[in-house]
Design a protein around this motif. Structure first.
Motif, PDB file in Angstrom:
ATOM      1  N   SER A 209      49.264  24.771  56.317  1.00  0.00           N
ATOM      2  CA  SER A 209      50.344  23.805  56.496  1.00  0.00           C
ATOM      3  C   SER A 209      50.123  22.526  55.707  1.00  0.00           C
ATOM      4  O   SER A 209      51.087  21.891  55.259  1.00  0.00           O
ATOM      5  CB  SER A 209      50.501  23.456  57.981  1.00  0.00           C
ATOM      6  OG  SER A 209      50.835  24.592  58.747  1.00  0.00           O
ATOM      7  N   ARG A 210      48.842  22.148  55.528  1.00  0.00           N
ATOM      8  CA  ARG A 210      48.565  20.826  54.973  1.00  0.00           C
ATOM      9  C   ARG A 210      47.839  20.857  53.635  1.00  0.00           C
ATOM     10  O   ARG A 210      47.388  19.837  53.133  1.00  0.00           O
ATOM     11  CB  ARG A 210      47.794  20.001  56.005  1.00  0.00           C
ATOM     12  CG  ARG A 210      48.621  19.840  57.289  1.00  0.00           C
ATOM     13  CD  ARG A 210      48.025  18.911  58.284  1.00  0.00           C
ATOM     14  NE  ARG A 210      47.919  17.545  57.801  1.00  0.00           N
ATOM     15  CZ  ARG A 210      47.579  16.516  58.575  1.00  0.00           C
ATOM     16  NH1 ARG A 210      47.338  16.720  59.872  1.00  0.00           N
ATOM     17  NH2 ARG A 210      47.483  15.311  58.088  1.00  0.00           N
ATOM     18  N   GLY A 211      47.759  22.045  53.049  1.00  0.00           N
ATOM     19  CA  GLY A 211      47.261  22.135  51.686  1.00  0.00           C
ATOM     20  C   GLY A 211      45.775  21.902  51.542  1.00  0.00           C
ATOM     21  O   GLY A 211      45.348  21.071  50.738  1.00  0.00           O
ATOM     22  N   CYS A 212      44.977  22.630  52.317  1.00  0.00           N
ATOM     23  CA  CYS A 212      43.518  22.527  52.226  1.00  0.00           C
ATOM     24  C   CYS A 212      42.927  23.908  51.946  1.00  0.00           C
ATOM     25  O   CYS A 212      43.391  24.918  52.488  1.00  0.00           O
ATOM     26  CB  CYS A 212      42.916  22.004  53.522  1.00  0.00           C
ATOM     27  SG  CYS A 212      43.428  20.336  53.993  1.00  0.00           S
ATOM     28  N   ILE A 213      41.902  23.942  51.117  1.00  0.00           N
ATOM     29  CA  ILE A 213      41.102  25.152  50.972  1.00  0.00           C
ATOM     30  C   ILE A 213      40.176  25.220  52.184  1.00  0.00           C
ATOM     31  O   ILE A 213      39.639  24.208  52.630  1.00  0.00           O
ATOM     32  CB  ILE A 213      40.300  25.122  49.662  1.00  0.00           C
ATOM     33  CG1 ILE A 213      41.260  25.094  48.465  1.00  0.00           C
ATOM     34  CG2 ILE A 213      39.372  26.319  49.564  1.00  0.00           C
ATOM     35  CD1 ILE A 213      40.567  24.897  47.127  1.00  0.00           C
ATOM     36  N   LEU A 214      40.019  26.411  52.728  1.00  0.00           N
ATOM     37  CA  LEU A 214      39.250  26.594  53.966  1.00  0.00           C
ATOM     38  C   LEU A 214      38.144  27.613  53.735  1.00  0.00           C
ATOM     39  O   LEU A 214      38.420  28.758  53.355  1.00  0.00           O
ATOM     40  CB  LEU A 214      40.178  27.060  55.084  1.00  0.00           C
ATOM     41  CG  LEU A 214      39.546  27.534  56.390  1.00  0.00           C
ATOM     42  CD1 LEU A 214      38.750  26.421  57.052  1.00  0.00           C
ATOM     43  CD2 LEU A 214      40.636  28.064  57.340  1.00  0.00           C
ATOM     44  N   LEU A 215      36.908  27.202  53.965  1.00  0.00           N
ATOM     45  CA  LEU A 215      35.749  28.073  53.836  1.00  0.00           C
ATOM     46  C   LEU A 215      35.090  28.216  55.196  1.00  0.00           C
ATOM     47  O   LEU A 215      34.732  27.211  55.826  1.00  0.00           O
ATOM     48  CB  LEU A 215      34.752  27.477  52.831  1.00  0.00           C
ATOM     49  CG  LEU A 215      33.439  28.240  52.626  1.00  0.00           C
ATOM     50  CD1 LEU A 215      33.692  29.574  51.943  1.00  0.00           C
ATOM     51  CD2 LEU A 215      32.448  27.404  51.830  1.00  0.00           C
ATOM     52  N   ALA A 216      34.922  29.459  55.650  1.00  0.00           N
ATOM     53  CA  ALA A 216      34.283  29.727  56.946  1.00  0.00           C
ATOM     54  C   ALA A 216      33.053  30.603  56.706  1.00  0.00           C
ATOM     55  O   ALA A 216      33.143  31.830  56.687  1.00  0.00           O
ATOM     56  CB  ALA A 216      35.259  30.409  57.901  1.00  0.00           C
ATOM     57  N   PRO A 217      31.889  29.992  56.492  1.00  0.00           N
ATOM     58  CA  PRO A 217      30.664  30.763  56.239  1.00  0.00           C
ATOM     59  C   PRO A 217      30.203  31.510  57.491  1.00  0.00           C
ATOM     60  O   PRO A 217      30.555  31.158  58.614  1.00  0.00           O
ATOM     61  CB  PRO A 217      29.646  29.688  55.842  1.00  0.00           C
ATOM     62  CG  PRO A 217      30.441  28.456  55.540  1.00  0.00           C
ATOM     63  CD  PRO A 217      31.651  28.546  56.411  1.00  0.00           C
TER      64      PRO A 217
END
Length: 362
Positions: A209-217
């Motif tokens: 929704s807010r234009g962020c890259i998301l990394l979940a290690p």
């Protein structure tokens, strides 16, 4: 062909809302899990999800047109995972360890989302589900999402091995990503015994929704290397560098956050002298003052730290967060500390908006 497509359309019309309702139930349950209220919570579920079983059986029995087979597979996979979660949740009080059984039940939320998400670009109700409530009325955003569905290098993916691989990560890049400008990065750390594959879904809605890259290690071991922070710290740093090499990341807007053991590791890794994160936001985390005593004072001065904790947390008492806030503020960090009255030891997804407002300066 027309008849079979009409039947498939009718099946989709029944199954999609049933799946989304079941996901809403699992999401609510995960947020409100608490030893003191578990019995009332499971009882309140009642017949929620009662439409899912019949809709799923009808979809399985239908001969779908070949062109709609991928849609069927996504919907049926999501429905099966959601149904499994609801059944396990409704019977949790009969298990030897009801709380553990309930936690296991709500884990079905993630595989259901994973199965369903490929349809977000094509089915409006699904696309809306994976947006924040405010973003559902953002016509420009919705148009951007619809313009390039399935664009290479965007959407959800795994790096460092298949999803859930120890030492690997799950990654989300907004479908409207443009390499011509830098993008904020959220690094979100799962709790003990979890993995990034599942934890990704706690943040995807906000990132999309807010234009962020998301990394979940995913931790290299069963949980984060709390006794040897350099072990997982080095791996997370490697994963972040891999993302920054492949996509346009804004080095001035990098958030490290995490839940429970992941929140504790956010302190250990995020406060390190070599850490590149601009903001750190531990949630429901343990804390010990020694974490600060071994940290470079220059790293802490002015560092934005947002500490979230539940007043009903039964694993790490709220005094843990109060002590962390006091010690970090005394060391010069720019601390924001909030306690959520009705929160036990669970992830408060509704707080993601406040975290992002703080992080993005909205």
């Amino acid at each position: 062909m027309s008849t079979s497509r009409d039947a498939a359309g009718e099946a989709m019309g029944r199954l999609v809302p049933a799946v989304l309702d079941a996901l809403a139930v699992l999401e609510h349950a995960a947020r409100h899990l608490d030893p003191d209220t578990l019995q009332a919570l499971t009882a309140a579920i009642g017949t929620r999800g009662s439409q899912l079983g019949p809709a799923l059986e009808a979809a399985r029995a239908l001969h779908w047109p070949e062109g709609l087979a991928p849609v069927r597979d996504c919907l049926v996979g999501a429905a099966e995972a959601a149904q499994r979660g609801l059944m396990e949740l409704s019977s949790a009080m009969d298990a030897p360890d009801p709380l553990r059984a309930a936690f296991r039940a709500v884990r079905s939320y993630a595989p259901a989302c994973e199965a369903l998400y490929p349809l977000a670009a094509f089915l409006t109700p699904v696309g809306r589900f994976f947006l924040t409530e405010h973003a559902r009325d953002d016509t420009a955003l919705i148009a951007s999402l619809a313009a390039r569905p399935g664009q290479d290098g965007t959407g959800t993916m795994a790096i460092g091995g298949p999803p859930g691989t120890r030492g690997g990560a799950s990654l989300y890049v907004p479908e409207y990503h443009e390499p011509s400008r830098p993008w904020p990065l959220i690094v979100a750390l799962h709790g003990g015994s979890g993995d990034g594959r599942a934890f990704l879904w706690n943040w995807l809605r906000e990132a999309r929704s807010r234009g962020c890259i998301l990394l979940a290690p995913t931790a290299t071991g069963r949980t984060w290397s709390l006794q040897d922070p350099a072990q997982d710290g080095a791996n997370i740093t490697r994963l972040v560098a891999q993302v920054a090499k492949g996509w346009s990341v804004d080095p001035s807007r990098m958030l490290l956050t995490g839940m429970s053991d992941g929140g504790t590791f956010s302190y250990l890794h995020g406060l390190g002298a070599e850490a590149a994160y601009s903001h750190v936001a531990p949630v429901a985390a343990a804390f010990h003052p020694i974490m600060v005593s071994i940290t470079d004072p220059a790293r802490l001065r002015g560092l934005p730290v947002f500490i979230l904790h539940g007043e009903r947390d039964w694993m790490f008492p709220p005094e843990t967060a109060e002590r962390a806030a006091d010690v970090l503020a005394a060391a010069g960090a720019a601390v924001r500390h909030e306690e959520i009255p009705d929160l036990a030891h669970a992830y408060p997804r509704e707080a993601n908006a406040a975290i992002l407002d703080w992080f993005l300066g909205a």
